[in-house]
Design a protein around this motif. Structure first.
Motif, PDB file in Angstrom:
ATOM      1  N   LEU A  20      39.838  36.838  39.920  1.00 20.19           N
ATOM      2  CA  LEU A  20      41.240  36.784  40.341  1.00 20.19           C
ATOM      3  C   LEU A  20      41.920  35.505  39.865  1.00 20.19           C
ATOM      4  CD1 LEU A  20      40.821  38.212  43.939  1.00 20.19           C
ATOM      5  CD2 LEU A  20      42.139  39.273  42.101  1.00 20.19           C
ATOM      6  N   ALA A  21      41.179  34.394  39.922  1.00 18.17           N
ATOM      7  CA  ALA A  21      41.737  33.122  39.449  1.00 18.17           C
ATOM      8  C   ALA A  21      42.056  33.190  37.963  1.00 18.17           C
ATOM      9  CB  ALA A  21      40.765  31.987  39.743  1.00 18.17           C
ATOM     10  N   GLU A  22      41.189  33.844  37.192  1.00 17.25           N
ATOM     11  CA  GLU A  22      41.444  33.998  35.764  1.00 17.25           C
ATOM     12  C   GLU A  22      42.661  34.882  35.510  1.00 17.25           C
ATOM     13  OE1 GLU A  22      37.776  35.441  34.206  1.00 17.25           O
ATOM     14  OE2 GLU A  22      36.776  33.483  34.321  1.00 17.25           O
ATOM     15  N   ALA A  23      42.957  35.779  36.470  1.00 14.78           N
ATOM     16  CA  ALA A  23      44.144  36.629  36.362  1.00 14.78           C
ATOM     17  C   ALA A  23      45.370  35.960  36.987  1.00 14.78           C
ATOM     18  CB  ALA A  23      43.891  37.967  37.046  1.00 14.78           C
ATOM     19  N   LEU A  24      45.242  34.667  37.288  1.00 11.79           N
ATOM     20  CA  LEU A  24      46.333  33.817  37.770  1.00 11.79           C
ATOM     21  C   LEU A  24      46.763  34.117  39.195  1.00 11.79           C
ATOM     22  CD1 LEU A  24      48.541  33.592  34.544  1.00 11.79           C
ATOM     23  CD2 LEU A  24      46.675  32.101  35.286  1.00 11.79           C
ATOM     24  N   TYR A  25      45.850  34.607  40.012  1.00 14.89           N
ATOM     25  CA  TYR A  25      46.109  34.727  41.441  1.00 14.89           C
ATOM     26  C   TYR A  25      45.790  33.407  42.131  1.00 14.89           C
ATOM     27  CZ  TYR A  25      46.790  39.790  41.730  1.00 14.89           C
ATOM     28  OH  TYR A  25      47.292  41.057  41.621  1.00 14.89           O
ATOM     29  N   THR A  26      46.526  33.110  43.199  1.00 10.96           N
ATOM     30  CA  THR A  26      46.145  32.052  44.118  1.00 10.96           C
ATOM     31  C   THR A  26      45.281  32.705  45.189  1.00 10.96           C
ATOM     32  OG1 THR A  26      48.190  30.825  43.746  1.00 10.96           O
ATOM     33  CG2 THR A  26      46.980  30.333  45.763  1.00 10.96           C
ATOM     34  N   VAL A  76      45.781  47.185  48.984  1.00  9.13           N
ATOM     35  CA  VAL A  76      44.462  46.849  49.524  1.00  9.13           C
ATOM     36  C   VAL A  76      43.391  47.574  48.730  1.00  9.13           C
ATOM     37  CG1 VAL A  76      42.940  46.923  51.532  1.00  9.13           C
ATOM     38  CG2 VAL A  76      45.389  46.509  51.855  1.00  9.13           C
ATOM     39  N   ILE A  77      42.396  46.814  48.277  1.00  8.47           N
ATOM     40  CA  ILE A  77      41.226  47.393  47.629  1.00  8.47           C
ATOM     41  C   ILE A  77      40.017  47.142  48.525  1.00  8.47           C
ATOM     42  CG2 ILE A  77      39.654  47.306  45.657  1.00  8.47           C
ATOM     43  CD1 ILE A  77      41.931  46.522  43.899  1.00  8.47           C
ATOM     44  N   VAL A  78      39.332  48.200  48.895  1.00  8.21           N
ATOM     45  CA  VAL A  78      38.076  48.078  49.638  1.00  8.21           C
ATOM     46  C   VAL A  78      36.937  48.053  48.635  1.00  8.21           C
ATOM     47  CG1 VAL A  78      36.502  49.214  51.248  1.00  8.21           C
ATOM     48  CG2 VAL A  78      38.965  49.202  51.712  1.00  8.21           C
ATOM     49  N   VAL A  79      36.044  47.081  48.774  1.00  8.76           N
ATOM     50  CA  VAL A  79      34.828  47.045  47.952  1.00  8.76           C
ATOM     51  C   VAL A  79      33.641  47.241  48.889  1.00  8.76           C
ATOM     52  CG1 VAL A  79      35.816  45.614  46.149  1.00  8.76           C
ATOM     53  CG2 VAL A  79      34.729  44.510  48.083  1.00  8.76           C
ATOM     54  N   SER A  80      32.690  48.065  48.465  1.00  7.86           N
ATOM     55  CA  SER A  80      31.613  48.401  49.394  1.00  7.86           C
ATOM     56  C   SER A  80      30.382  48.919  48.670  1.00  7.86           C
ATOM     57  CB  SER A  80      32.093  49.465  50.386  1.00  7.86           C
ATOM     58  OG  SER A  80      31.058  49.830  51.268  1.00  7.86           O
ATOM     59  N   ALA A  81      29.227  48.654  49.280  1.00 10.28           N
ATOM     60  CA  ALA A  81      27.983  49.248  48.806  1.00 10.28           C
ATOM     61  C   ALA A  81      27.857  50.689  49.279  1.00 10.28           C
ATOM     62  CB  ALA A  81      26.798  48.424  49.307  1.00 10.28           C
ATOM     63  N   LEU A  82      28.708  51.111  50.203  1.00 10.23           N
ATOM     64  CA  LEU A  82      28.710  52.494  50.685  1.00 10.23           C
ATOM     65  C   LEU A  82      29.490  53.337  49.686  1.00 10.23           C
ATOM     66  CD1 LEU A  82      29.459  51.813  54.472  1.00 10.23           C
ATOM     67  CD2 LEU A  82      27.241  52.154  53.375  1.00 10.23           C
ATOM     68  N   ALA A  83      28.769  54.018  48.801  1.00 10.61           N
ATOM     69  CA  ALA A  83      29.403  54.664  47.652  1.00 10.61           C
ATOM     70  C   ALA A  83      29.544  56.173  47.786  1.00 10.61           C
ATOM     71  CB  ALA A  83      28.612  54.339  46.384  1.00 10.61           C
ATOM     72  N   ALA A  84      29.078  56.757  48.900  1.00  9.77           N
ATOM     73  CA  ALA A  84      29.145  58.207  49.054  1.00  9.77           C
ATOM     74  C   ALA A  84      30.600  58.677  49.075  1.00  9.77           C
ATOM     75  CB  ALA A  84      28.443  58.628  50.344  1.00  9.77           C
ATOM     76  N   THR A  85      30.815  59.900  48.631  1.00 11.32           N
ATOM     77  CA  THR A  85      32.168  60.432  48.555  1.00 11.32           C
ATOM     78  C   THR A  85      32.875  60.379  49.898  1.00 11.32           C
ATOM     79  OG1 THR A  85      31.563  61.921  46.751  1.00 11.32           O
ATOM     80  CG2 THR A  85      33.539  62.481  48.007  1.00 11.32           C
ATOM     81  N   ALA A 111      41.552  45.932  36.176  1.00 13.55           N
ATOM     82  CA  ALA A 111      42.340  47.070  35.688  1.00 13.55           C
ATOM     83  C   ALA A 111      42.886  47.892  36.849  1.00 13.55           C
ATOM     84  CB  ALA A 111      41.488  47.948  34.776  1.00 13.55           C
ATOM     85  N   ARG A 112      42.093  48.029  37.908  1.00 16.59           N
ATOM     86  CA  ARG A 112      42.562  48.772  39.079  1.00 16.59           C
ATOM     87  C   ARG A 112      43.705  48.027  39.775  1.00 16.59           C
ATOM     88  NH1 ARG A 112      38.784  52.652  41.699  1.00 16.59           N
ATOM     89  NH2 ARG A 112      37.136  53.146  40.207  1.00 16.59           N
ATOM     90  N   ILE A 113      43.621  46.699  39.812  1.00 21.51           N
ATOM     91  CA  ILE A 113      44.701  45.907  40.390  1.00 21.51           C
ATOM     92  C   ILE A 113      45.979  46.101  39.593  1.00 21.51           C
ATOM     93  CG2 ILE A 113      45.516  43.553  40.803  1.00 21.51           C
ATOM     94  CD1 ILE A 113      42.606  42.798  41.416  1.00 21.51           C
ATOM     95  N   GLU A 114      45.869  46.072  38.270  1.00 20.40           N
ATOM     96  CA  GLU A 114      47.040  46.279  37.415  1.00 20.40           C
ATOM     97  C   GLU A 114      47.661  47.649  37.670  1.00 20.40           C
ATOM     98  OE1 GLU A 114      45.608  45.718  33.479  1.00 20.40           O
ATOM     99  OE2 GLU A 114      45.161  43.585  33.771  1.00 20.40           O
ATOM    100  N   ALA A 115      46.823  48.665  37.851  1.00 26.76           N
ATOM    101  CA  ALA A 115      47.321  50.015  38.117  1.00 26.76           C
ATOM    102  C   ALA A 115      48.056  50.073  39.455  1.00 26.76           C
ATOM    103  CB  ALA A 115      46.164  51.013  38.103  1.00 26.76           C
ATOM    104  N   LEU A 116      47.523  49.377  40.455  1.00 26.36           N
ATOM    105  CA  LEU A 116      48.176  49.342  41.767  1.00 26.36           C
ATOM    106  C   LEU A 116      49.553  48.701  41.672  1.00 26.36           C
ATOM    107  CD1 LEU A 116      45.291  48.343  44.229  1.00 26.36           C
ATOM    108  CD2 LEU A 116      46.431  50.555  44.041  1.00 26.36           C
ATOM    109  N   HIS A 117      49.641  47.616  40.919  1.00 25.51           N
ATOM    110  CA  HIS A 117      50.922  46.932  40.803  1.00 25.51           C
ATOM    111  C   HIS A 117      51.922  47.739  39.981  1.00 25.51           C
ATOM    112  CE1 HIS A 117      50.167  43.372  43.074  1.00 25.51           C
ATOM    113  NE2 HIS A 117      49.088  43.059  42.387  1.00 25.51           N
TER     114      HIS A 117
END
Length: 224
Positions: A20-26, A76-85, A111-117
Motif C-alpha cells: 500500500l505504501a508503494e501505491a502511495l497510501y498513508t 472494504v477488502i476482507v483478506v482471509s485464510a477461509l477460502a471456501a465459497t 489491482a483489486r483496489i484499483e477496480a474498487l476505486h
C-alpha cells in the motif's frame, strides 16, 4: 489516500502495508479488534483492509458490519485464510466490497483496489443520485422524494447534489462553501446555514423522516 489495515499476523501485515505504501497510501495498522473499532469510529478512511479472523473477541466481519451501521461507504477488502465459497459469499453479504483468499500476490491485491476505486468513481459521477426515497437527476434537474416532485433553486440544487454525492459522510461548512459557492464566501459560514435551512423545508418538512442532519460544531450529513 488513507488506508486502515487490520491484521494480526505480523508478516502479512508488513506485506500488505509495504504494498500500500508503494501505491502511495498513508497506512495505519492495528492488530486487534478493539483498536480497529476505535479507528473506524474516530476517523475517515479511503480504504479498509481487514483480516477475517482477529483476536479480541470480534471477527473481521463484525468490523465490516460496524462500518456499514455507521453509514460509512468506504471500500472494504476482507483478506482471509477461509477460502471456501460459502465464506466468500458470507463476507460479501455482510458488506465487504471484495474478499481475497490468503495467500495472495500483492499485484492482484493492488489491482483489486484499483477496480474498487474505478467503480466508486463511476458511482460518484452517475447522473442520477439516490439516497433513501430521494432522487436527484443532474441531467433534467428533477428532484423527487417518495414520488413527490421538489422544486429547487439552482444553488439549492447544487447544494443537495453535493450532499447526496457525499451521502452518509459529514461535510463541513467550509467544504460546502468551496464546492457550491466557489470559495467566494469563505468567511461567511452563516450563508450555508441559511441555505441548509431552506433546503430542509423542501426536502424534509412534509415527510415522515429527516434526511439532512446537523452535526453540531462540524457541519452536516445527509443520509437515511
Amino acid at each position: 489516500m488513507k488506508c486502515l489495515v487490520i491484521e494480526d499476523e505480523p508478516q502479512t501485515l508488513q506485506y500488505i502495508c509495504r504494498g500500500l505504501a508503494e501505491a502511495l497510501y498513508t497506512v495505519t495498522s492495528c492488530r486487534n479488534s478493539s483498536s480497529a473499532l476505535h479507528h473506524i469510529v474516530q476517523s475517515e478512511w479511503d480504504l479498509v483492509v481487514v483480516d477475517r479472523l482477529l483476536p479480541g473477541g470480534v471477527d473481521g466481519l463484525s468490523i465490516v458490519r460496524k462500518l456499514r451501521e455507521l453509514g460509512k461507504d468506504v471500500p472494504v477488502i476482507v483478506v482471509s485464510a477461509l477460502a471456501a465459497t460459502e465464506e466468500r459469499v458470507r463476507g460479501l453479504r455482510e458488506g465487504a466490497d471484495d474478499y481475497l483468499s490468503k495467500p495472495f500476490a500483492i499485484s492482484e491485491f493492488l489491482a483489486r483496489i484499483e477496480a474498487l476505486h474505478r467503480r466508486q468513481q463511476r458511482d460518484y459521477h452517475s447522473p442520477v443520485l439516490r439516497v433513501a426515497d430521494l432522487t436527484l437527476d443532474t441531467r433534467t434537474f428533477k428532484v423527487v422524494r417518495a414520488g413527490t416532485s421538489i422544486v429547487l433553486k439552482p444553488r439549492e440544487f447544487r447544494l443537495l447534489a453535493y450532499l447526496m454525492r457525499h451521502a452518509n459522510q459529514v461535510v463541513t461548512r467550509a467544504m460546502l462553501l468551496e464546492a457550491v459557492w466557489g470559495g467566494s464566501y469563505l468567511t461567511q459560514s452563516d450563508v450555508v446555514d441559511v441555505q441548509i435551512s431552506r433546503l430542509r423545508v423542501k426536502v424534509d418538512k412534509n415527510f415522515p423522516s429527516s434526511l439532512i442532519r446537523t452535526i453540531r460544531g462540524v457541519g452536516y450529513v445527509l443520509g437515511a
